[in-house]
Scaffold this motif. Sequence first.
Motif, PDB file in Angstrom:
ATOM      1  N   VAL A  94      35.167  -1.697  -0.407  1.00 23.82           N
ATOM      2  CA  VAL A  94      35.897  -2.965  -0.351  1.00 23.82           C
ATOM      3  C   VAL A  94      35.325  -3.880  -1.426  1.00 23.82           C
ATOM      4  CG1 VAL A  94      34.349  -3.995   1.367  1.00 23.82           C
ATOM      5  CG2 VAL A  94      36.712  -4.820   1.185  1.00 23.82           C
TER       6      VAL A  94
ATOM      7  N   ALA B  51      40.737  -8.587   0.760  1.00 22.63           N
ATOM      8  CA  ALA B  51      40.581  -7.277   1.375  1.00 22.63           C
ATOM      9  C   ALA B  51      39.383  -7.248   2.324  1.00 22.63           C
ATOM     10  CB  ALA B  51      40.431  -6.209   0.296  1.00 22.63           C
ATOM     11  N   GLU B  52      38.305  -7.936   1.961  1.00 16.44           N
ATOM     12  CA  GLU B  52      37.140  -7.997   2.838  1.00 16.44           C
ATOM     13  C   GLU B  52      37.484  -8.749   4.128  1.00 16.44           C
ATOM     14  OE1 GLU B  52      32.399  -9.265   2.763  1.00 16.44           O
ATOM     15  OE2 GLU B  52      33.797 -10.232   1.389  1.00 16.44           O
TER      16      GLU B  52
ATOM     17  N   LEU C 217      39.702  -6.494   6.236  1.00 12.87           N
ATOM     18  CA  LEU C 217      38.948  -5.409   6.847  1.00 12.87           C
ATOM     19  C   LEU C 217      38.221  -5.877   8.102  1.00 12.87           C
ATOM     20  CD1 LEU C 217      37.865  -2.526   6.872  1.00 12.87           C
ATOM     21  CD2 LEU C 217      36.072  -3.265   5.278  1.00 12.87           C
TER      22      LEU C 217
ATOM     23  N   ALA D 241      39.495  -0.346   1.583  1.00 13.35           N
ATOM     24  CA  ALA D 241      40.340  -1.468   1.981  1.00 13.35           C
ATOM     25  C   ALA D 241      40.665  -2.239   0.719  1.00 13.35           C
ATOM     26  CB  ALA D 241      39.631  -2.359   2.997  1.00 13.35           C
ATOM     27  N   THR D 242      41.935  -2.313   0.378  1.00 19.39           N
ATOM     28  CA  THR D 242      42.320  -2.941  -0.890  1.00 19.39           C
ATOM     29  C   THR D 242      43.780  -3.344  -0.831  1.00 19.39           C
ATOM     30  OG1 THR D 242      42.250  -2.687  -3.311  1.00 19.39           O
ATOM     31  CG2 THR D 242      42.944  -0.760  -2.019  1.00 19.39           C
TER      32      THR D 242
END
Length: 329
Positions: free
Chosen positions: A137, A143-144, A147, A184-185
């Motif tokens: 990530v 994205a973070e 997630l 995760a993106t």
Amino acid sequence: MKIWGSAFLVIVIISVIYVGVRFFYPQQNESLIIAEGAQPVFALIYIAEAKGFFKDENLDITYKTFSSGRDALASVIAGEADLATVYETPVVLQTVAGQKLAIITGLHHSSRNTALVARKDRGIEQPTDLQGKKIGVTKNTNAEFFLDLFLKSHGMSKNDVILLDTPPLMMAQAVKSGLVDAVATWNTNLFTARKTLGENLAVTFYSEVYTEFSVLVSKLHTMQTRKEALSRCLRALIRAEKFLQNNPDQAIDIVIKHLSKLSESTIRNVWNDFTLELRLDNILLTTLKVEANWFKNQGAFEEEVPNFRNTIYTEFLEALKPKAVTLYD
């Protein structure tokens, strides 16, 4: 009849005067430098450029292209550009850090454009299988944030996984090589990771727990001193939005041509994962607040969470597309 005739004559005279003024005193050229993240979600910018809508407004646009909106915003803060196309998270972090920014309009929103791709051969078939796995990530991005919300919605936390800070353009390679078990993106990196793994090996997890936004943002000083240029920019983007609605096939062709470094199949496959729309609303405001509180709880800063209503400037969009502003104090 005389009253109607007089009113019509007044309208004609005003129209003639307006045309005459525009003919003899044309608008002076304005210019803007836009730092953009080169992603399909910023399509309205590309459409306005390709269709000559900026030119029609006597507005010269120069582009600085980056691999992420985070870097585009950094360019604006450094004084190298006037506007940035950027997801909401970097705006949150820079505002908390004390930067005086101005959100001019939203550009897109989506609950499917950011997601998680995992390897089935690492025993990942459902979200709870991520426990103990390595996840790539990009730190300090949406994205973070996504997630963390995703893990919590499935009874886990970031302490239940191993996070590896991974640059956006390295996501596909990281998961393909096995350096990580999942990433995760956001698109197009999301699609590329899925495609690189192959449909038989990849499993994708979406979630409604998070709605992402991208925005057009400037420094506060730029907003205060370049109002004419920003108004022209918004007028061009509104025309681009209407063109997209009326000519969807031509619009995607424009984006494919502009983003020539991306494959046509990539753009077509991610196109329906987001909604391109100029708007400012309370959902955006709430997202900014929630993200800021999340980062504070992560220990990213100790200061009070700022009032993000003071970062959203509705005057430009409200003057040109009032129904797109549903933001209440």
